[in-house]
Write a protein that holds these residues in place. Structure first.
Motif, mmCIF file in Angstrom:
data_model
loop_
_atom_site.group_PDB
_atom_site.id
_atom_site.type_symbol
_atom_site.label_atom_id
_atom_site.label_comp_id
_atom_site.label_asym_id
_atom_site.label_seq_id
_atom_site.Cartn_x
_atom_site.Cartn_y
_atom_site.Cartn_z
ATOM 1 N N THR A 45 42.909 41.687 47.610
ATOM 2 C CA THR A 45 43.759 42.081 46.481
ATOM 3 C C THR A 45 44.914 41.096 46.363
ATOM 4 O O THR A 45 45.661 40.887 47.315
ATOM 5 C CB THR A 45 44.317 43.512 46.699
ATOM 6 N N ILE A 46 45.011 40.486 45.192
ATOM 7 C CA ILE A 46 46.052 39.474 44.980
ATOM 8 C C ILE A 46 47.012 39.962 43.900
ATOM 9 O O ILE A 46 46.580 40.379 42.812
ATOM 10 C CB ILE A 46 45.434 38.121 44.521
ATOM 11 N N ALA A 47 48.301 39.920 44.213
ATOM 12 C CA ALA A 47 49.321 40.348 43.242
ATOM 13 C C ALA A 47 49.913 39.131 42.546
ATOM 14 O O ALA A 47 50.451 38.235 43.204
ATOM 15 C CB ALA A 47 50.424 41.115 43.963
ATOM 16 N N LEU A 48 49.800 39.094 41.226
ATOM 17 C CA LEU A 48 50.415 38.012 40.450
ATOM 18 C C LEU A 48 51.783 38.491 39.960
ATOM 19 O O LEU A 48 51.874 39.458 39.194
ATOM 20 C CB LEU A 48 49.549 37.645 39.247
ATOM 21 N N LEU A 49 52.832 37.848 40.413
ATOM 22 C CA LEU A 49 54.177 38.219 39.965
ATOM 23 C C LEU A 49 54.603 37.265 38.853
ATOM 24 O O LEU A 49 54.758 36.068 39.067
ATOM 25 C CB LEU A 49 55.164 38.173 41.125
ATOM 26 N N GLY A 50 54.756 37.820 37.655
ATOM 27 C CA GLY A 50 55.078 36.999 36.488
ATOM 28 C C GLY A 50 53.803 36.629 35.764
ATOM 29 O O GLY A 50 52.909 36.012 36.339
ATOM 30 N N LEU A 51 53.707 37.038 34.500
ATOM 31 C CA LEU A 51 52.504 36.742 33.709
ATOM 32 C C LEU A 51 52.839 35.896 32.489
ATOM 33 O O LEU A 51 51.986 35.181 31.971
ATOM 34 C CB LEU A 51 51.843 38.059 33.269
ATOM 35 N N ALA A 52 54.096 35.941 32.051
ATOM 36 C CA ALA A 52 54.522 35.123 30.899
ATOM 37 C C ALA A 52 54.482 33.651 31.299
ATOM 38 O O ALA A 52 54.547 33.323 32.476
ATOM 39 C CB ALA A 52 55.939 35.516 30.487
ATOM 40 N N GLN A 109 39.283 36.527 39.805
ATOM 41 C CA GLN A 109 38.218 37.518 39.597
ATOM 42 C C GLN A 109 36.854 36.870 39.783
ATOM 43 O O GLN A 109 35.947 37.478 40.337
ATOM 44 C CB GLN A 109 38.357 38.151 38.211
ATOM 45 N N GLY A 110 36.753 35.620 39.378
ATOM 46 C CA GLY A 110 35.499 34.877 39.592
ATOM 47 C C GLY A 110 35.176 34.752 41.077
ATOM 48 O O GLY A 110 34.009 34.689 41.467
ATOM 49 N N GLU A 111 36.203 34.710 41.905
ATOM 50 C CA GLU A 111 36.002 34.625 43.364
ATOM 51 C C GLU A 111 35.747 36.001 43.969
ATOM 52 O O GLU A 111 35.590 36.125 45.192
ATOM 53 C CB GLU A 111 37.251 34.025 44.033
ATOM 54 N N GLY A 112 35.801 37.042 43.140
ATOM 55 C CA GLY A 112 35.534 38.401 43.639
ATOM 56 C C GLY A 112 36.776 39.135 44.105
ATOM 57 O O GLY A 112 36.688 40.196 44.729
ATOM 58 N N ALA A 113 37.965 38.604 43.814
ATOM 59 C CA ALA A 113 39.196 39.287 44.225
ATOM 60 C C ALA A 113 39.576 40.369 43.219
ATOM 61 O O ALA A 113 39.187 40.315 42.050
ATOM 62 C CB ALA A 113 40.329 38.269 44.343
ATOM 63 N N THR A 114 40.335 41.346 43.696
ATOM 64 C CA THR A 114 40.940 42.331 42.802
ATOM 65 C C THR A 114 42.312 41.787 42.431
ATOM 66 O O THR A 114 43.065 41.364 43.305
ATOM 67 C CB THR A 114 41.110 43.684 43.543
ATOM 68 N N VAL A 168 58.538 41.778 31.194
ATOM 69 C CA VAL A 168 58.534 42.042 29.740
ATOM 70 C C VAL A 168 57.189 41.866 29.034
ATOM 71 O O VAL A 168 57.043 42.325 27.911
ATOM 72 C CB VAL A 168 59.586 41.204 28.963
ATOM 73 N N SER A 169 56.225 41.220 29.664
ATOM 74 C CA SER A 169 55.032 40.910 28.865
ATOM 75 C C SER A 169 53.876 41.880 29.103
ATOM 76 O O SER A 169 52.722 41.523 28.929
ATOM 77 C CB SER A 169 54.587 39.470 29.087
ATOM 78 N N ARG A 170 54.203 43.114 29.452
ATOM 79 C CA ARG A 170 53.134 44.075 29.736
ATOM 80 C C ARG A 170 52.213 44.285 28.535
ATOM 81 O O ARG A 170 50.995 44.350 28.678
ATOM 82 C CB ARG A 170 53.757 45.406 30.165
ATOM 83 N N GLU A 171 52.811 44.370 27.363
ATOM 84 C CA GLU A 171 52.012 44.628 26.159
ATOM 85 C C GLU A 171 51.032 43.470 25.906
ATOM 86 O O GLU A 171 49.836 43.686 25.667
ATOM 87 C CB GLU A 171 52.938 44.759 24.959
ATOM 88 N N ALA A 172 51.569 42.253 25.980
ATOM 89 C CA ALA A 172 50.706 41.079 25.775
ATOM 90 C C ALA A 172 49.654 41.012 26.870
ATOM 91 O O ALA A 172 48.477 40.704 26.616
ATOM 92 C CB ALA A 172 51.546 39.801 25.782
ATOM 93 N N ALA A 173 50.049 41.363 28.099
ATOM 94 C CA ALA A 173 49.122 41.289 29.234
ATOM 95 C C ALA A 173 47.976 42.291 29.068
ATOM 96 O O ALA A 173 46.828 42.004 29.401
ATOM 97 C CB ALA A 173 49.867 41.536 30.536
ATOM 98 N N ALA A 174 48.295 43.471 28.538
ATOM 99 C CA ALA A 174 47.252 44.490 28.363
ATOM 100 C C ALA A 174 46.159 43.968 27.432
ATOM 101 O O ALA A 174 44.979 44.283 27.583
ATOM 102 C CB ALA A 174 47.866 45.775 27.824
ATOM 103 N N LYS A 175 46.564 43.136 26.471
ATOM 104 C CA LYS A 175 45.575 42.585 25.538
ATOM 105 C C LYS A 175 44.832 41.399 26.147
ATOM 106 O O LYS A 175 43.625 41.274 26.025
ATOM 107 C CB LYS A 175 46.287 42.101 24.266
ATOM 108 N N LEU A 176 45.595 40.504 26.788
ATOM 109 C CA LEU A 176 44.991 39.241 27.234
ATOM 110 C C LEU A 176 44.327 39.338 28.603
ATOM 111 O O LEU A 176 43.465 38.540 28.944
ATOM 112 C CB LEU A 176 46.059 38.138 27.259
ATOM 113 N N LEU A 177 44.788 40.300 29.408
ATOM 114 C CA LEU A 177 44.209 40.459 30.755
ATOM 115 C C LEU A 177 43.763 41.908 30.944
ATOM 116 O O LEU A 177 44.263 42.610 31.826
ATOM 117 C CB LEU A 177 45.262 40.092 31.823
ATOM 118 N N PRO A 178 42.807 42.364 30.101
ATOM 119 C CA PRO A 178 42.451 43.787 30.152
ATOM 120 C C PRO A 178 41.808 44.202 31.473
ATOM 121 O O PRO A 178 41.808 45.384 31.825
ATOM 122 C CB PRO A 178 41.464 43.941 28.977
ATOM 123 N N SER A 179 41.267 43.234 32.232
ATOM 124 C CA SER A 179 40.535 43.644 33.436
ATOM 125 C C SER A 179 41.374 43.594 34.699
ATOM 126 O O SER A 179 40.862 43.831 35.791
ATOM 127 C CB SER A 179 39.287 42.767 33.593
#
Ligand code: UDX
Length: 445
Positions: free
Chosen positions: A306-313, A334-339, A346-357
């Protein structure tokens, strides 16, 4: 309302909204048009659809001077100087998509009354083509140099304002100059093609600086040098300067990737192969992926981790995720099989669209809970304020890959983290700190 004729702004995206609100702040009436009724409704009610510091205040303070509309007629009725701020996204081939600009031009009367002031970034040659096809419109190129996150400050305190006048558009260029002169930046009066080229060349040069320092960083890792020291030493040479020498996980955003490929493509269309920019683009793509190797070094295969990405903008102080490094990283992980988990202030809304998985969390702490590693993708100040000492015990493994060299390497190592930045000697410690950091890590906690 003053008797002054309003300034027209066409396209109220990020550039258009900054332009409209800042001109209003300078005391001018502005009528701003966008085809998106939702956006126009929100703005008319004082709600700002983007995250850009200062805009909400400008909108509130200057509401009386600002009119938002979906109708081009409302603009043409009163304004003569029309700032074109519609977007010019890249097509699959890398060329700029000019369909929105063309749609604007086609709606303007060619009666010699109107001036189109091009703020949208367009390839060199666009202005000449518009002047040729629509000679009844006065054409001025006035490219935008604003940075997201500091756009209001950049607008109000420009380094320079570039104004390229088309044939018969001197009157309009003089009006544009009059609007910007009170701001104090150098005014560069030139021809249309050169103005267009200044914008593309400036952004391509800045992107080149970033890819250059990123390659230096990669070599630093091999030879035990520290890229922050190297950049400091280089930047003191006035011919080089210190700006844009921060190594990291690559550049993103709505401008650099688009403008670099537009310039490369523009050159290619004339039969000239712009070799340097080809490398700048490739280095940037590879740089975004280097984080994966760093994670593998500490965790082995990433499947099931499980990898945590801090900051998506794509950078702090914006919710813009266009071409953000987080997008490439998330899909590679995700291609490597990680969660993959992600958190951005602030970019949660944009992230929900661009990174739905990926799993989006409400806080950095939630993202780190039980994670095998954290990656700092965007240098939001709040990540430096986290109590990393206590977070270490909440993570499954204390691994932090800092894609922006943002955290205090020595403190992180002293707190028991396997910490890696980009191009830092000894995994993050300054050369003269390496020894003490190592002993701090070895000491019992
Ligand atoms: C850029 C230009 O700076 C601006 O003049 C133009 O009008 C639009 O494009 P912006 O896209 O807002 O502005 O971002 P900027 O602050 O320039 O940063 C661009 C990207 O480069 C970000 O992803 C940032 O993280 C990265 N960057 C910047 C680095 O990796 N290293 C640096 O040293 C500087």
């Amino acid at each position: 309302m003053s008797d002054e004729r309003p300034i027209g702004v066409i396209g109220v995206g990020w550039v258009g909204l900054v332009t409209a609100t800042c001109f209003a702040e300078l005391g001018h009436p502005v009528v701003a048009m966008d085809i998106d009724p939702q956006k126009v409704r929100a703005l008319s009610r004082g709600r700002v659809p983007i995250h850009e510091p200062g805009i909400a205040e400008l909108l509130e303070r200057n509401g009386e001077r600002l009119t938002f509309t979906t109708e081009m007629e409302d603009v043409l009725e009163s304004a003569r100087l029309l700032f074109c701020c519609v977007d010019t996204p890249p097509t699959y081939s890398g060329d700029a998509d000019l369909s929105r600009v063309q749609a604007v031009v086609s709606q303007l009367p060619e009666d010699g009354q109107y001036a189109l002031v091009m703020k949208s970034t367009v390839p060199s040659g666009t202005g000449r083509a518009i002047c040729r096809d629509a000679p009844g419109i006065a054409y001025v190129s006035c490219p935008e140099f604003l940075k997201e996150g500091t756009a209001v400050q950049d607008f109000l305190h420009p380094d320079r304002v570039v104004i390229g006048a088309g044939a018969g558009a001197e009157w309009a260029a003089a009006e544009v100059e009059g609007l910007y002169r009170p701001l104090g930046g150098k005014i560069v009066r030139t021809d249309v093609a050169s103005a267009e080229m200044i914008k593309l060349a400036a952004n391509a040069f800045l992107a080149t600086k970033i890819s250059f320092i990123n390659e230096i960083a990669n070599v630093c890792e091999e030879v035990g040098a520290d890229v922050t020291e190297v950049a400091r030493g280089m930047g003191l040479d006035r011919r080089i300067g210190p700006a844009f020498l921060r190594a990291g996980a690559g550049y993103g955003g709505s401008c650099f990737p688009k403008d670099v490929s537009a310039l490369k493509q523009l050159a290619g269309n004339t039969g000239y192969h712009f070799q340097l920019l080809t490398a700048v683009i490739e280095v940037n793509e590879l740089q975004k992926r280097r984080i994966i190797g760093k994670l593998q070094k500490h965790l082995g295969p990433l499947a099931g981790k499980t990898i945590a990405l801090l900051g998506l903008a794509f950078k702090p102080d914006t919710d813009d995720m266009r071409e953000a490094s987080s997008l490439v990283l998330a899909s590679r992980l995700q291609g490597e099989g990680a969660t993959v988990r992600g958190y951005d202030p602030v970019s949660r809304e944009a992230a929900a669209k661009l990174l739905p998985s990926i799993e989006l969390t409400d806080s950095a702490t939630d993202a780190l809970d039980g994670a095998d590693a954290a990656v700092i993708v965007t240098e939001w100040p709040e990540f430096a304020e986290l109590d990393w000492g206590s977070l270490r015990d909440r993570m499954a493994k204390p691994v932090v890959v800092d894609g922006r060299n943002f955290l205090d390497a020595r403190a992180m190592r002293a707190a028991g983290f396997a910490y890696e930045g980009i191009g830092l000697a000894n995994d993050g410690a300054r050369p003269n700190e390496a020894e003490s950091a190592e002993s701090a890590e070895a000491a019992p906690r």
